[in-house]
Design an enzyme around this catalytic site. Structure first.
Site, PDB file in Angstrom:
ATOM      1  N   LYS A 241       0.868  -1.179   0.000  1.00 31.85           N
ATOM      2  CA  LYS A 241       0.000   0.000   0.000  1.00 31.85           C
ATOM      3  C   LYS A 241       0.904   1.227   0.000  1.00 31.85           C
ATOM      4  O   LYS A 241       1.468   1.592   1.030  1.00 31.85           O
ATOM      5  CB  LYS A 241      -0.931   0.015   1.209  1.00 31.85           C
ATOM      6  CG  LYS A 241      -1.907   1.187   1.193  1.00 31.85           C
ATOM      7  CD  LYS A 241      -2.849   1.130   2.383  1.00 31.85           C
ATOM      8  CE  LYS A 241      -3.869   2.263   2.320  1.00 31.85           C
ATOM      9  NZ  LYS A 241      -3.237   3.602   2.397  1.00 31.85           N
TER      10      LYS A 241
ATOM     11  N   LYS B 262      -3.194  -2.367   7.469  1.00 34.69           N
ATOM     12  CA  LYS B 262      -2.348  -1.258   7.889  1.00 34.69           C
ATOM     13  C   LYS B 262      -1.223  -1.750   8.803  1.00 34.69           C
ATOM     14  O   LYS B 262      -1.424  -2.611   9.662  1.00 34.69           O
ATOM     15  CB  LYS B 262      -3.174  -0.194   8.623  1.00 34.69           C
ATOM     16  CG  LYS B 262      -4.217   0.487   7.757  1.00 34.69           C
ATOM     17  CD  LYS B 262      -3.603   1.265   6.596  1.00 34.69           C
ATOM     18  CE  LYS B 262      -2.889   2.521   7.019  1.00 34.69           C
ATOM     19  NZ  LYS B 262      -3.776   3.599   7.462  1.00 34.69           N
TER      20      LYS B 262
ATOM     21  N   CYS C 119      33.427  24.471  22.106  1.00 37.42           N
ATOM     22  CA  CYS C 119      33.185  23.056  22.364  1.00 37.42           C
ATOM     23  C   CYS C 119      32.437  22.875  23.676  1.00 37.42           C
ATOM     24  O   CYS C 119      32.908  23.345  24.723  1.00 37.42           O
ATOM     25  CB  CYS C 119      34.512  22.300  22.404  1.00 37.42           C
ATOM     26  SG  CYS C 119      34.339  20.562  22.885  1.00 37.42           S
TER      27      CYS C 119
END
Length: 698
Positions: free
Chosen positions: A124, A329, A423
């Site tokens: 699907k 589904k 950093c």
């Protein structure tokens, strides 16, 4: 076989008429937004659950059904069209589990009065349904599904849809129905182009296809892809051809569609197949679900149809959906949630990686609270802001990632994401010359992570040197880099640490001595060269055979290693140069700088051969290992299994594809085994594989 029940099978609960009325309004608003502009206030899973809740409420309260309810209507009743369909273009009903499908199939067989002779099973596709009308073999018109009886003319999109030719291989008049979608690559390209032109990125490929298909006045075009799933006659179709189209089974219609030059799923890893039993259908559903993460396009389920035209005609259709087809589904792999924050983490090589902190959401069977954000450029390209509603994607064991913000849900209170100026680990400067930012101190920034990684089981395998112990050594000033473990650390220093008695000290010293015997591939992996990992380190070591050969290789020579391209090669060469002092110290300390069984590459100008690839029981084979190993292989880690494969002349891989030669399937093997069976790839049990490589087992 495991059941395919999904979380979508559990609907919302509507306690009263007011909640029901609100649900109807929400569903219609979401449906209209999606079908009209490619946007939506709800993700697919939430919409499915909402509509199911509405249906349940209406079943229990039939006297309260509202006229604008989405149940029983194509596109939820939220759209209309002005181009009539010659045959209604319907939606599909859904099932969410093996049990629901079995119940549905039994109902169909009762309706037609016999067993279904054959089933057609195909993916699907997650896109937008359209009808393409051909006259005399030439594309004449494109029409959306609309409300099922009439759709919108989108013929302006012709020429931008791959797989939908301007001219068929035969001069016939007919209509092809199918799905327009964007592949993963097309979606990424579409968002790049869209943002370059000042637009907000699309939330996902499905919305991108829906919005793009309707756009008429954009200054740019982006490609889409068509997959056909139906073929029918039009007024003007040759009578003999029309009769054949009405009588042919669905599988035969798909073969005819492909022969006309139209794209169908037959060209993918999930072609439509014809099966003869419900049990076979459920097995095929599970097999397609297992392939889902590796597909280059989205699917949200599997379509199951009665294959024969006679069965379809007997079953008939309702106002919304045919009674002879259903959509099974699959669990949702994408959801909408909120981006709460972005964390900046420093890795062992100094790479500064952003990570999204999300409002927790249930996705693909687990609670997701974090998602990957590859680099600052990725954040900028996707146009993300703190507080955004974002579409989060996850499939299989892939780390969740953010596809894009759902821009139409913005409130104006979202905030820009602030990138670090220094950093976050050590406060040093940041090298921003590449897309992946890095601390200027490189791997020295995060020495604990770097050494802990090197000591890991799949690298030098230094038992007793976990992260807690590494932290202790670093904080005591005894270790500042990997070589310090071998040429600086002493027994007396270890004895002076807390919780380090004579036994634990002697055990650690012995483990360090054993680490010196590890092959070159593990030493190379322990160094943490950017652009490499366990697999790539093995390939490099087996290709060059010695560390001296590796260090002497330039970028061109490095590209001769399988999997190293023009971009990665210079990075690896530069990293090795940066690590030169550490490599020298490790060699002086006695660590192995050769790869057992590997043959150095031939001198330049001589005919190149690969003795390793031509020798061994797995010569030329690409091998995937999945599941838990047993018998002689029980104690081998996955990395050790991959090493064994490559010593036997094969190539190890983490994913199954058409190029895979063999899958070693142990206990609990799941999706990879299913994909191998689907592709007809040879399978071996751990015991069978052990026999194949018996001469190489210790």
């Amino acid at each position: 076989m495991e059941g395919m029940t999904t979380t979508s099978a559990v609907p919302f609960v509507l306690p009263d008429a007011a909640a029901y009325a609100q649900a109807v309004a929400d569903a219609r608003r979401a449906s209209a937004a999606y079908y009209e502009g490619g946007t939506s206030t709800l993700d697919d899973d939430a919409y499915d659950r909402l509509v199911r809740a509405i249906t349940v409420y209406e079943t229990e309260h039939p006297d309260e059904v509202l006229a604008d309810s989405p149940s029983g209507k194509v596109a939820g009743g939220a759209v209309e069209g002005d181009v009539p369909h010659t045959v209604p273009m319907l939606s599909l009903d859904n099932v969410f589990s093996d049990e629901e499908f079995t119940t549905w199939s039994a109902s169909l067989e009762r309706r037609i009065g016999r067993e279904v002779a054959s089933w057609n099973v195909q993916p699907k596709l997650d896109g937008l349904a359209i009808a393409a009308r051909y006259e005399g073999g030439r594309l004449a018109r494109l029409v959306t599904r609309g409300d099922g009886t009439a759709g919108e003319d989108v013929s302006h999109a012709a020429g931008t849809i791959e797989g939908l030719p301007a001219e068929l291989t035969e001069p016939v008049t007919l209509e092809v129905r199918g799905e327009v979608l964007m592949t993963t690559a097309q979606f990424e390209y579409a968002n790049e182009v869209r943002t370059e032109h000042g637009g907000d990125p699309f939330a996902n490929p499905r919305n991108a296809a829906a919005g793009t298909l309707r756009a008429k006045d954009r200054a740019y075009t982006v490609p889409m892809t068509f997959f056909g799933y139906g073929l029918l006659a039009l007024p003007g179709t040759d009578e003999a051809l029309a009769a054949r189209l009405a009588e042919e089974a669905h599988g035969a219609l798909m073969d005819r569609t492909a022969a006309l030059g139209i794209n169908t799923p037959a060209s993918t890893d999930v072609p439509g197949v014809v099966l003869t039993s419900v049990e076979q259908v459920l097995e095929r559903v599970e097999a397609i679900a297992a392939l889902r993460a590796d597909l280059p396009f989205g699917i949200d389920g599997i379509v199951v149809k009665a294959d024969l035209a006679a069965d379809q005609a007997t079953a008939g259709s309702g106002t919304r959906a045919p009674r002879w087809a259903v959509a099974f589904k699959l669990p949702a792999v994408e959801k909408i949630t909120r981006l709460l924050a972005v964390e900046w983490n420093v890795g062992r090589t100094g790479i500064i990686a952003p990570r999204a902190v999300l409002e927790p959401v249930e996705l693909d069977g687990s609670t997701v609270t974090y998602a990957t954000l590859h680099n600052p450029a990725d954040i900028t390209r996707r146009g993300l802001r703190l507080g955004d509603q974002v579409m989060v994607y996850k499939a299989g064991d892939i780390i969740p990632r953010i596809e894009a913000p759902v821009a139409h849900l913005r409130t104006g209170e979202e905030q820009e994401i602030v990138f670090p100026a220094e950093c976050p680990q050590c406060g040093s400067g940041i090298d921003t010359s590449e897309q992946r930012w890095r601390c200027e101190r490189g791997r020295n920034c995060h020495v604990v992570a770097s050494i802990s990684y090197a000591a890991g089981r799949d690298q030098l395998d230094i038992e007793g040197l976990g992260q807690t112990r590494v932290v202790q050594l670093v904080e005591a000033g005894l270790v500042e880099s990997l070589p310090d473990l071998f040429d600086r650390l002493t027994r007396e220093q270890l004895l002076g640490l807390e919780r380090m008695g004579e036994t634990s000290t002697d055990n650690l010293m012995a483990a360090l001595e054993r680490a010196k015997t590890q092959p070159l591939s593990r030493v190379l992996c322990a160094l943490g060269v950017r652009g490499t990992g366990r697999s790539m380190s093995r390939r490099i070591a087996r290709h060059f055979a010695t560390m001296d050969n590796i260090r002497a290789a330039d970028a061109e020579a490095m590209q001769r290693v399988d999997g190293i391209g023009a971009e990665k090669a210079p990075v690896i060469v530069a990293e090795l140069a940066e690590l030169a002092a550490q490599i020298d110290r490790l060699a002086a300390a006695g660590l192995s700088m050769t790869e057992p069984g590997a043959t150095p590459p031939p001198a330049e100008g001589t005919e190149e051969t690969d003795a390793a690839a031509d020798a061994g029981p797995l010569a030329g084979m690409k091998v995937v290992v999945t599941g838990a190993m047993t018998g002689p292989l029980e104690k081998l880690s996955r990395n050790q299994m991959n090493e064994l494969i490559e010593r036997a002349g094969g190539k190890s891989s983490g994913s199954v594809s058409k190029n895979t030669s063999l899958v070693v399937a142990g206990e609990g093997a799941g999706s990879k085994r299913a994909k191998a069976e689907d592709l007809g790839i040879r399978l071996a049990t751990p015991d069978e594989f052990a026999e194949m490589v018996a001469g190489l087992l210790d």
